[in-house]
Write an enzyme that holds these catalytic residues in place. Structure first.
Site, PDB file in Angstrom:
ATOM      1  N   GLU A  22     -11.608  -3.479  -3.031  1.00 58.69           N
ATOM      2  CA  GLU A  22     -10.621  -2.517  -3.524  1.00 58.69           C
ATOM      3  C   GLU A  22     -10.416  -2.705  -5.029  1.00 58.69           C
ATOM      4  O   GLU A  22      -9.666  -3.586  -5.433  1.00 58.69           O
ATOM      5  CB  GLU A  22      -9.306  -2.738  -2.777  1.00 58.69           C
ATOM      6  CG  GLU A  22      -9.433  -2.697  -1.259  1.00 58.69           C
ATOM      7  CD  GLU A  22      -8.313  -3.452  -0.553  1.00 58.69           C
ATOM      8  OE1 GLU A  22      -7.161  -3.040  -0.650  1.00 58.69           O
ATOM      9  OE2 GLU A  22      -8.614  -4.475   0.092  1.00 58.69           O
ATOM     10  N   HIS A  63      -9.843   2.079   0.485  1.00 63.36           N
ATOM     11  CA  HIS A  63      -9.769   0.977   1.458  1.00 63.36           C
ATOM     12  C   HIS A  63     -10.828   1.071   2.558  1.00 63.36           C
ATOM     13  O   HIS A  63     -10.522   0.843   3.740  1.00 63.36           O
ATOM     14  CB  HIS A  63      -8.362   0.949   2.068  1.00 63.36           C
ATOM     15  CG  HIS A  63      -7.887  -0.417   2.457  1.00 63.36           C
ATOM     16  ND1 HIS A  63      -8.539  -1.204   3.375  1.00 63.36           N
ATOM     17  CD2 HIS A  63      -6.830  -1.146   2.040  1.00 63.36           C
ATOM     18  CE1 HIS A  63      -7.889  -2.347   3.514  1.00 63.36           C
ATOM     19  NE2 HIS A  63      -6.849  -2.338   2.714  1.00 63.36           N
ATOM     20  N   HIS A 109       0.784  -1.244   0.000  1.00 65.32           N
ATOM     21  CA  HIS A 109       0.000   0.000   0.000  1.00 65.32           C
ATOM     22  C   HIS A 109       0.818   1.298   0.000  1.00 65.32           C
ATOM     23  O   HIS A 109       0.509   2.244   0.733  1.00 65.32           O
ATOM     24  CB  HIS A 109      -0.954   0.002   1.205  1.00 65.32           C
ATOM     25  CG  HIS A 109      -2.058  -1.023   1.109  1.00 65.32           C
ATOM     26  ND1 HIS A 109      -2.535  -1.505  -0.077  1.00 65.32           N
ATOM     27  CD2 HIS A 109      -2.788  -1.654   2.073  1.00 65.32           C
ATOM     28  CE1 HIS A 109      -3.497  -2.389   0.150  1.00 65.32           C
ATOM     29  NE2 HIS A 109      -3.671  -2.508   1.453  1.00 65.32           N
TER      30      HIS A 109
HETATM   31  C1  GLA Z   1      -5.310  -5.242   1.782  1.00 67.39           C
HETATM   32  C2  GLA Z   1      -4.417  -6.403   1.789  1.00 67.39           C
HETATM   33  C3  GLA Z   1      -4.600  -7.158   3.056  1.00 67.39           C
HETATM   34  C4  GLA Z   1      -4.365  -6.291   4.248  1.00 67.39           C
HETATM   35  C5  GLA Z   1      -5.222  -5.086   4.184  1.00 67.39           C
HETATM   36  C6  GLA Z   1      -4.900  -4.134   5.296  1.00 67.39           C
HETATM   37  O1  GLA Z   1      -6.605  -5.616   1.636  1.00 67.39           O
HETATM   38  O2  GLA Z   1      -4.588  -7.254   0.692  1.00 67.39           O
HETATM   39  O3  GLA Z   1      -3.732  -8.241   3.092  1.00 67.39           O
HETATM   40  O4  GLA Z   1      -3.041  -5.880   4.259  1.00 67.39           O
HETATM   41  O5  GLA Z   1      -5.086  -4.445   2.936  1.00 67.39           O
HETATM   42  O6  GLA Z   1      -4.833  -4.746   6.548  1.00 67.39           O
END
Ligand code: GLA
Length: 391
Positions: free
Chosen positions: A355, A220, A146
């Site tokens: 997402e 998110h 991220h």
């Molecule tokens: C995304 C990732 C997950 C996790 C979340 C945040 O969805 O794919 O593995 O890291 O973000 O916790």
């Protein structure tokens, strides 16, 4: 004291009072979108606190004429709350997060955030572009996640209230400098949130660069359409014949695997909990669903990716986007250590994220759709979380 002096004192006093009123005011109606010609809905703005560095941050409340309401903060572009009606017309908040800015500053698993410059994982934090290797911070097991240590979820965006015929809108701008978090090129990003009349929260991204770079922006929010409890009874449809299986560190292997005959087949609406605990290697790697689905739809075209129905409230969430993939994550890292809004202790699988994005680790997979952005090109991504009810 002369008359002139007392007049000056009075002026000073009223100026101070006005400043205090503005500073202390809750919903300051300055910038009410409804006042502008052709615009619909309303936006108010108020102070929300300060970052650790002392930068003031504001909270914007967007309301459409149907009564839906989104509260968005210009730190991280966070969606702080999102209130939509259930089947009885009762409005309720359908996203997880904190009541105060402080919670987000201390520690947040990306609650409600804009994610960038690169959403999801890049293997070992390394990728090669035009023959040059770039190294990113490792912040998730052996991988980069991220956008790095200080991704777009942890920066202050420059806000501007917009009047649009579609509904109240908030423009957020951010310049991600060359080499920030290890990525090449000055990336200029504009994100516009609009609360539409059909109860959609729309997010339009555009970005440009002055050097070849990689970009993958997403959102998110953690949804729970009942506003309480676990996510297992939510019924999910994902328009995808294939998904991208991962290794034990959640990096795609490169395979596009048919969902047919697997717990990843959501072509027919199925409760999250129906198969999540099956003895399946992919589910074990993710501790549940934490995978990218390859959406059946032409690239770049805005279309439905997923639909989620929550039977007790009757709320329906449709996810639309122009992107080729959808990361569906079932809150498997929530573990009861976070107390969120209204004192709700967020337990394992109390929410899910949808997402829309390019596939994880695309820079290292030439067979995946490209995430490279070059000078002169414009990155564009539109996503919509649209709410309705089912009887
Ligand atoms: C995304 C990732 C997950 C996790 C979340 C945040 O969805 O794919 O593995 O890291 O973000 O916790």
């Amino acid at each position: 004291m002369t008359i002139q002096h007392s007049y000056q004192c009075l002026v000073l006093l009223s100026a101070l009072c006005a400043a205090c009123l503005m500073g202390c005011a809750t919903d300051n109606p300055a910038g009410t979108a409804a006042d502008l010609p052709g615009a619909r809905g309303q936006i108010t703005r108020r102070a929300f606190g300060k970052t650790k560095e002392g930068t003031p941050v504001d909270l914007f409340t967007l309301r459409n004429t149907k009564g839906a309401e989104a509260r968005i903060c210009n730190y991280g572009g966070l969606v702080i709350s999102l209130k939509v009606p259930d089947r009885n017309g009762k409005f309720g908040d359908v996203v997880l997060g904190y009541d105060m800015l402080d919670g987000y500053l201390k520690s947040s698993p990306y609650f409600g955030a804009i994610i960038g410059r690169y959403g999801n994982r890049i293997a070992k934090g390394k990728f090669t572009l035009n023959g040059k290797e770039y190294t990113l911070a490792i912040n998730n097991g052996p991988n980069a996640l991220h956008g790095g240590i200080k991704g777009f979820d942890k920066v202050v965006w420059t806000p501007k209230i917009l009047a649009t015929p579609d509904g109240p809108a908030l423009e957020l701008r951010y310049l991600s400098k060359d080499a920030e978090e290890g990525f090449p090129g000055n990336l200029s990003v504009i994100a516009v949130y609009t609360l539409t009349e059909d109860n959609g929260l729309k997010l339009d991204y555009t970005a440009t660069t002055d050097k070849d770079t990689v970009v993958n922006l997403t959102q998110h929010s953690y949804f729970n359409l009942a506003g309480k409890g676990d996510n297992l009874h939510h019924e999910v449809m994902i328009k995808a014949d294939k998904f991208t299986p991962v290794d034990s560190t959640l990096i795609p292997t490169g395979e596009l695997r048919p969902v047919e005959g697997t717990p990843f087949d959501f072509r027919k609406s199925t409760a999250i909990g129906a198969r999540i605990n099956q003895d399946d290697e992919q589910l074990k790697f993710g501790k549940g669903y934490d995978h990218n689905w390859v959406i059946n739809k032409p690239a770049g075209k805005l279309g439905i990716m997923a639909r989620v129905y929550e039977p007790t409230s009757g709320r329906v969430l449709e996810v639309l986007s122009t992107e080729p993939g959808l990361q569906f994550y079932t809150g498997n890292f929530l573990d009861g250590t976070i107390t969120g809004k209204g004192g709700w202790v967020y337990q394992f699988r109390n929410a899910f994220c949808m997402e829309p994005q390019h596939y994880p680790d695309s820079p290292n997979h030439p067979n995946f759709p490209s995430v490279v952005l070059k000078p002169g090109q414009v990155y564009k991504h539109t996503l919509i979380y649209r709410f309705s009810v089912q009887p």
